[in-house]
Design an enzyme around this catalytic site. Structure first.
Site, PDB file in Angstrom:
ATOM      1  N   ARG A 166       0.698  -1.431  -0.051  1.00  0.00           N
ATOM      2  CA  ARG A 166      -0.006  -0.100  -0.009  1.00  0.00           C
ATOM      3  C   ARG A 166       0.802   1.132   0.064  1.00  0.00           C
ATOM      4  NH1 ARG A 166      -3.231   2.095  -2.561  1.00  0.00           N
ATOM      5  NH2 ARG A 166      -4.186   0.031  -2.629  1.00  0.00           N
TER       6      ARG A 166
ATOM      7  N   LYS B 271       2.006  25.208  -4.985  1.00  0.00           N
ATOM      8  CA  LYS B 271       0.844  24.305  -4.296  1.00  0.00           C
ATOM      9  C   LYS B 271       0.780  22.943  -4.100  1.00  0.00           C
ATOM     10  CE  LYS B 271      -2.137  28.291  -5.846  1.00  0.00           C
ATOM     11  NZ  LYS B 271      -3.339  28.668  -6.278  1.00  0.00           N
TER      12      LYS B 271
ATOM     13  N   LYS C 276       4.381  39.727  -5.339  1.00  0.00           N
ATOM     14  CA  LYS C 276       2.826  39.570  -5.757  1.00  0.00           C
ATOM     15  C   LYS C 276       2.194  40.710  -5.004  1.00  0.00           C
ATOM     16  CE  LYS C 276       1.445  35.474  -6.106  1.00  0.00           C
ATOM     17  NZ  LYS C 276       1.100  34.057  -6.071  1.00  0.00           N
TER      18      LYS C 276
ATOM     19  N   GLU D  50       3.974  40.428 -10.402  1.00  0.00           N
ATOM     20  CA  GLU D  50       2.678  39.864 -10.836  1.00  0.00           C
ATOM     21  C   GLU D  50       1.787  41.286 -10.913  1.00  0.00           C
ATOM     22  OE1 GLU D  50      -0.176  37.173  -8.055  1.00  0.00           O
ATOM     23  OE2 GLU D  50      -0.714  39.404  -7.448  1.00  0.00           O
TER      24      GLU D  50
ATOM     25  N   ASP E  86      -2.064  38.298 -13.505  1.00  0.00           N
ATOM     26  CA  ASP E  86      -2.910  37.554 -12.412  1.00  0.00           C
ATOM     27  C   ASP E  86      -4.432  37.656 -12.641  1.00  0.00           C
ATOM     28  OD1 ASP E  86      -3.212  36.225  -9.819  1.00  0.00           O
ATOM     29  OD2 ASP E  86      -3.896  38.208  -9.046  1.00  0.00           O
TER      30      ASP E  86
END
Length: 283
Positions: free
Chosen positions: A105, A140, A172, A201, A222
């Site tokens: 697993r 992310k 940003k 950004e 953005d």
């Protein structure tokens, strides 16, 4: 396919994760296998794909089996980065039965997760073929899994954005708000990190005009709509690479690429990829 140096780095990054997985799953021992299987039983396991996708993580799976029992022999039947269909044989494992079933697993969890990322990435890459744009990942990623997940992205055919907060300056909206305006933020960043690439950004054409005066390495658009991106491409005129970012879905990515941007960053590659279903049958 990633080079051997890259693979060795991935395996090293996976080792502490493998230790955590063993501690949480096997713990003091596999109660079922130790009760049911004779200690000297040898098994042969075959890992099959139950879907269509791109394989990633075979060296990590091999490291799992080896860590649980060094006598287990793992043989890959495809390479990382290869495409597979339902029913295809992905790998074989041979050796002590107790160790094999204890490791099963954990190995499949790594393999399914990374293959899912590579598969979704390949889908995005295929959707923009011929446009000249490049798909990028983001930060992310799941905590602790960044090296592994960015490796899977590369196997899917995309490129990595920055690895972390340390290898690129990305200014940003919150940085701009704190600094007062874009130029001030860029000047401060360059004074402290003169050798790092700088990306800024922007959210509209006014901010883009300011950014274009600063000789940046890249500018991020953005959450702009398609018309805004097209206008940004015309205004930039190829002077600085442009990156589209924010809510990029598979349904929208080809239209975004058609605006003429150079890069498209997609957080979903790592935070929303479904696994590639795999299973192991033993004999």
């Amino acid at each position: 396919m990633a080079g051997s140096g890259s693979v060795s780095l991935v395996v090293e990054a996976a080792r502490p994760l493998i230790e955590l997985a063993i501690a949480e799953d096997i713990g003091p021992g596999d109660a079922t296998s130790e009760a049911v299987l004779p200690a000297d039983l040898t098994l042969r396991g075959r890992i099959f794909s139950k879907g269509t996708g791109v394989v990633a993580g075979l060296p990590v799976a091999a490291a799992v089996f080896s860590r649980v029992n060094p006598a287990l022999q793992f043989t890959a039947c495809v390479r990382d980065g290869d495409g597979v269909c339902s029913g295809d044989l992905v790998a074989e494992v041979a050796g002590p039965g107790r160790g094999m079933l204890a490791a099963e697993r954990i190995a499949l969890n790594f393999l399914q997760r990374l293959s899912g990322i590579a598969t979704l990435t390949r889908t995005f890459v295929d959707a923009i073929v011929g446009t000249g744009a490049t798909i990028l990942d983001t930060r992310k990623t799941h905590p602790g899994y960044r090296v592994l997940e960015k490796y899977a992205v590369r196997l899917g055919g995309a490129e990595n954005h920055r690895m972390g907060l340390y290898d690129m300056v990305l200014i940003k909206d919150n940085h701009i708000e704190a600094a007062g305006f874009i130029t001030a933020a860029v000047e401060r960043a360059r004074a402290v990190h003169p050798h790092l690439p700088v990306e800024v950004e922007v959210k509209d054409l006014d901010e883009l005009r300011e950014a274009l005066s600063l000789e940046l390495d890249r500018i991020m658009l953005d959450n702009m709509d398609l018309e805004g991106m097209r206008a940004a491409v015309r205004l930039t005129g190829g002077r600085v690479p442009l990156e589209a970012s924010g809510g990029i879905s598979l349904e929208r990515v080809s239209a975004v690429a058609a605006t003429g941007v150079d890069y498209i960053s997609v957080g979903a590659l790592t935070h929303s990829a479904p696994v590639l279903d795999l299973s192991m049958l033993v004999s």
